[in-house]
Scaffold this motif. Structure first.
Motif, PDB file in Angstrom:
ATOM      1  N   SER A  59      -6.717  15.321  -3.968  1.00 58.59           N
ATOM      2  CA  SER A  59      -6.437  14.105  -4.636  1.00 58.59           C
ATOM      3  C   SER A  59      -6.202  12.819  -3.811  1.00 58.59           C
ATOM      4  CB  SER A  59      -5.062  14.436  -5.443  1.00 58.59           C
ATOM      5  OG  SER A  59      -5.293  15.029  -6.858  1.00 58.59           O
ATOM      6  N   LEU A  60      -5.490  13.087  -2.576  1.00 55.89           N
ATOM      7  CA  LEU A  60      -4.901  12.229  -1.677  1.00 55.89           C
ATOM      8  C   LEU A  60      -6.382  11.592  -1.210  1.00 55.89           C
ATOM      9  CD1 LEU A  60      -2.244  11.542  -0.792  1.00 55.89           C
ATOM     10  CD2 LEU A  60      -2.655  12.806   1.234  1.00 55.89           C
TER      11      LEU A  60
ATOM     12  N   ILE B  69      -6.712   1.020 -13.315  1.00 59.37           N
ATOM     13  CA  ILE B  69      -5.677   1.571 -12.400  1.00 59.37           C
ATOM     14  C   ILE B  69      -5.388   3.102 -12.973  1.00 59.37           C
ATOM     15  CG2 ILE B  69      -3.052   1.850 -11.559  1.00 59.37           C
ATOM     16  CD1 ILE B  69      -3.293  -1.383 -11.802  1.00 59.37           C
ATOM     17  N   LEU B  70      -5.380   3.095 -14.187  1.00 57.71           N
ATOM     18  CA  LEU B  70      -4.859   4.510 -14.763  1.00 57.71           C
ATOM     19  C   LEU B  70      -6.146   5.411 -14.672  1.00 57.71           C
ATOM     20  CD1 LEU B  70      -2.623   5.553 -16.169  1.00 57.71           C
ATOM     21  CD2 LEU B  70      -3.495   5.059 -18.207  1.00 57.71           C
TER      22      LEU B  70
ATOM     23  N   MET C   3       1.944  12.820  -8.736  1.00 57.55           N
ATOM     24  CA  MET C   3       1.047  14.007  -8.420  1.00 57.55           C
ATOM     25  C   MET C   3       1.959  15.237  -8.241  1.00 57.55           C
ATOM     26  SD  MET C   3      -2.453  12.837  -6.311  1.00 57.55           S
ATOM     27  CE  MET C   3      -1.965  14.034  -5.012  1.00 57.55           C
TER      28      MET C   3
ATOM     29  N   PRO D  98       0.465   1.028 -14.066  1.00 52.64           N
ATOM     30  CA  PRO D  98      -0.399   0.074 -14.188  1.00 52.64           C
ATOM     31  C   PRO D  98       0.306  -1.151 -14.704  1.00 52.64           C
ATOM     32  CG  PRO D  98      -1.432   2.011 -15.091  1.00 52.64           C
ATOM     33  CD  PRO D  98       0.091   2.254 -15.001  1.00 52.64           C
TER      34      PRO D  98
ATOM     35  N   ILE E  59       2.348   1.700  -3.792  1.00 55.01           N
ATOM     36  CA  ILE E  59       1.250   2.197  -4.459  1.00 55.01           C
ATOM     37  C   ILE E  59       0.856   3.878  -4.077  1.00 55.01           C
ATOM     38  CG2 ILE E  59      -1.181   2.280  -5.033  1.00 55.01           C
ATOM     39  CD1 ILE E  59      -1.054  -0.754  -4.510  1.00 55.01           C
ATOM     40  N   LEU E  60       0.868   4.113  -2.693  1.00 49.73           N
ATOM     41  CA  LEU E  60       0.679   5.489  -2.449  1.00 49.73           C
ATOM     42  C   LEU E  60       1.769   6.275  -2.601  1.00 49.73           C
ATOM     43  CD1 LEU E  60      -1.898   6.665  -1.405  1.00 49.73           C
ATOM     44  CD2 LEU E  60      -0.961   6.813   1.038  1.00 49.73           C
TER      45      LEU E  60
ATOM     46  N   LEU F  12       2.989   8.102 -14.457  1.00 53.67           N
ATOM     47  CA  LEU F  12       1.878   7.142 -14.142  1.00 53.67           C
ATOM     48  C   LEU F  12       1.534   6.213 -15.162  1.00 53.67           C
ATOM     49  CD1 LEU F  12      -1.239   8.935 -12.465  1.00 53.67           C
ATOM     50  CD2 LEU F  12       0.348   7.225 -11.318  1.00 53.67           C
TER      51      LEU F  12
ATOM     52  N   MET G 112      -6.769  18.763  -9.453  1.00 51.30           N
ATOM     53  CA  MET G 112      -6.358  19.839 -10.372  1.00 51.30           C
ATOM     54  C   MET G 112      -7.560  21.034 -10.316  1.00 51.30           C
ATOM     55  SD  MET G 112      -4.373  18.512 -13.740  1.00 51.30           S
ATOM     56  CE  MET G 112      -5.170  19.479 -14.735  1.00 51.30           C
TER      57      MET G 112
ATOM     58  N   MET H  24      -6.134  12.643  -9.936  1.00 49.08           N
ATOM     59  CA  MET H  24      -5.265  13.869 -10.320  1.00 49.08           C
ATOM     60  C   MET H  24      -6.183  15.103 -10.729  1.00 49.08           C
ATOM     61  SD  MET H  24      -2.045  12.411 -12.250  1.00 49.08           S
ATOM     62  CE  MET H  24      -2.607  13.449 -13.461  1.00 49.08           C
ATOM     63  N   ILE H  25      -7.301  14.729 -11.700  1.00 49.30           N
ATOM     64  CA  ILE H  25      -8.151  15.673 -12.112  1.00 49.30           C
ATOM     65  C   ILE H  25      -9.007  16.376 -11.094  1.00 49.30           C
ATOM     66  CG2 ILE H  25     -10.145  16.149 -13.738  1.00 49.30           C
ATOM     67  CD1 ILE H  25      -8.718  13.996 -15.644  1.00 49.30           C
TER      68      ILE H  25
ATOM     69  N   GLN I 192       0.680  -1.225  -0.050  1.00 49.57           N
ATOM     70  CA  GLN I 192       0.189  -0.049   0.028  1.00 49.57           C
ATOM     71  C   GLN I 192       0.930   1.186   0.047  1.00 49.57           C
ATOM     72  OE1 GLN I 192      -3.517   0.524   2.260  1.00 49.57           O
ATOM     73  NE2 GLN I 192      -3.798  -1.898   2.816  1.00 49.57           N
TER      74      GLN I 192
ATOM     75  N   GLN J 234      -4.937  -2.596 -16.238  1.00 53.43           N
ATOM     76  CA  GLN J 234      -4.259  -1.307 -16.550  1.00 53.43           C
ATOM     77  C   GLN J 234      -5.111  -0.128 -16.519  1.00 53.43           C
ATOM     78  OE1 GLN J 234      -0.691  -1.255 -18.517  1.00 53.43           O
ATOM     79  NE2 GLN J 234      -0.457  -3.707 -18.754  1.00 53.43           N
TER      80      GLN J 234
ATOM     81  N   THR K  30      -6.219   6.636 -10.905  1.00 53.82           N
ATOM     82  CA  THR K  30      -5.050   7.576 -10.672  1.00 53.82           C
ATOM     83  C   THR K  30      -5.421   8.835 -11.071  1.00 53.82           C
ATOM     84  OG1 THR K  30      -3.800   6.355 -12.096  1.00 53.82           O
ATOM     85  CG2 THR K  30      -3.476   6.055  -9.888  1.00 53.82           C
ATOM     86  N   VAL K  31      -5.580   8.853 -12.669  1.00 51.93           N
ATOM     87  CA  VAL K  31      -6.041  10.015 -13.478  1.00 51.93           C
ATOM     88  C   VAL K  31      -7.038  10.970 -12.981  1.00 51.93           C
ATOM     89  CG1 VAL K  31      -6.518  10.787 -15.542  1.00 51.93           C
ATOM     90  CG2 VAL K  31      -4.742   9.125 -15.498  1.00 51.93           C
TER      91      VAL K  31
ATOM     92  N   LEU L 206      -7.212   9.104  -3.294  1.00 50.84           N
ATOM     93  CA  LEU L 206      -6.297   8.060  -3.758  1.00 50.84           C
ATOM     94  C   LEU L 206      -6.166   7.046  -2.251  1.00 50.84           C
ATOM     95  CD1 LEU L 206      -3.156   9.519  -5.691  1.00 50.84           C
ATOM     96  CD2 LEU L 206      -4.614   7.638  -6.412  1.00 50.84           C
ATOM     97  N   ILE L 207      -6.531   7.728  -1.186  1.00 51.80           N
ATOM     98  CA  ILE L 207      -6.173   7.020   0.111  1.00 51.80           C
ATOM     99  C   ILE L 207      -6.701   5.448   0.000  1.00 51.80           C
ATOM    100  CG2 ILE L 207      -8.112   7.517   1.488  1.00 51.80           C
ATOM    101  CD1 ILE L 207      -4.511   8.111   2.401  1.00 51.80           C
TER     102      ILE L 207
ATOM    103  N   PHE M 146      -7.387   3.726  -2.619  1.00 45.52           N
ATOM    104  CA  PHE M 146      -6.869   3.093  -3.846  1.00 45.52           C
ATOM    105  C   PHE M 146      -5.948   1.881  -3.591  1.00 45.52           C
ATOM    106  CE2 PHE M 146      -3.689   2.751  -7.507  1.00 45.52           C
ATOM    107  CZ  PHE M 146      -4.463   2.153  -8.226  1.00 45.52           C
ATOM    108  N   PRO M 147      -4.680   1.937  -2.760  1.00 45.40           N
ATOM    109  CA  PRO M 147      -3.740   0.971  -2.399  1.00 45.40           C
ATOM    110  C   PRO M 147      -4.489  -0.102  -1.820  1.00 45.40           C
ATOM    111  CG  PRO M 147      -2.846   3.312  -1.767  1.00 45.40           C
ATOM    112  CD  PRO M 147      -4.305   3.321  -2.178  1.00 45.40           C
TER     113      PRO M 147
END
Lengths: 184, 184
Positions: free
Chosen positions: B84-85, B24-25, A32, A92, A24-25, A88, B36, B32-33, A21, B21, B28-29, B88-89, B91-92
């Protein structure tokens, strides 16, 4: 192994597979941050120049900082986003690779009844604890099957030497061993 | 299974495990967005007001947009990063969970010689192709072991009925089967 699947699921929490974990983080947060740094540099660089060069020359038409900055913000955002994405894009694959190899190598060999195969990941792959656990389990299966084969051979040899009672006892032993050591 | 590990590794590319894949992408993306967007909203909102309220009142001390914007940029960056975090937290854990269950459930049962166990993931877990492949392999092993056990029992029963030659042939058959269907 007496607990049920439901009971086990409840215990699933953030602490499981901590290394994985954290890895990954780190990867995602790192990308980011790089993206943000790129965006900030562009934003700062342009905003640093903008007022000096543009504003003092055109202070009648521009009444808001945002009038100056929106294109710069967009440029900074796009550049930062692309920077993050570049980092990134291989992430994946890093995760999918080991899973792919698990299915192809380990599961493939197991499917064919090959208990001599040992599963290996690349040194820098995630999931490093997996091969060890899997190989230990396959080794354990292998030694059980060996024990069965040894018993069958011993019984057959005893029969060929005319030792019928010994063969019968050996077969009973094998059946007992199968019952106690393999669930099938 | 005749190819070597090295040959196989070369074929590893972006197309493997495409669904995994892409998932995962996307995750994460997406985070990120969102980060942003949060940053941009803050940046835009403050830069929209700043010049009207501050600049016209203090146009002697502030000569550069960056003088106004650096604290806002930092605030936007921190807010965006935290946004973002937050996404993402978990996600792992999404990735670590199935690997954890693989090690604990599947490998644990295999370790104990349990070939009746079927590995299951949660419906929304990644790695959904893994249980199917693993269970097929274990089923295949299970049927091989069953065949061996059936042969051993048949031989023992034949012996008990005094059919020594039949038992010997059955045991030979089991040995043959073991040799051809299990590598141990």
């Amino acid at each position: 192994m007496g607990r049920t699947g439901m009971e086990r699921r409840k215990r699933l929490n953030l602490r499981i597979k901590r290394d994985l974990q954290v890895w990954i983080l780190k990867r995602t947060v790192f990308s980011m941050i790089i993206g943000m740094i790129i965006g900030f540099i562009i934003l700062y660089f342009f905003s640093h120049r903008e007022l000096g060069e543009t504003y003092w020359q055109a202070h009648i038409t521009i009444r808001r900082v945002s009038d100056l900055l929106v294109p710069v913000m967009v440029a900074a955002g796009v550049a930062g986003f692309l920077g993050s994405l570049l980092l990134l894009i291989f992430f994946p694959q890093k995760i999918a690779g080991p899973v792919y190899r698990l299915e192809r190598d380990f599961v493939g060999h197991l499917q064919e009844g090959d208990l001599t195969f040992r599963f290996r990941l690349r040194k820098d792959d995630p999931f490093q604890t997996l091969p060890q656990a899997i190989n230990r389990a396959v080794e354990s299966l292998q030694s059980r099957v060996r024990e069965v084969a040894r018993g069958v051979e011993a019984a057959r040899k005893a029969l060929e030497e005319g030792k019928v009672e010994e063969a019968r006892r050996e077969l009973q032993r094998v059946e007992e061993f199968l019952k106690n050591n393999l669930k099938f």
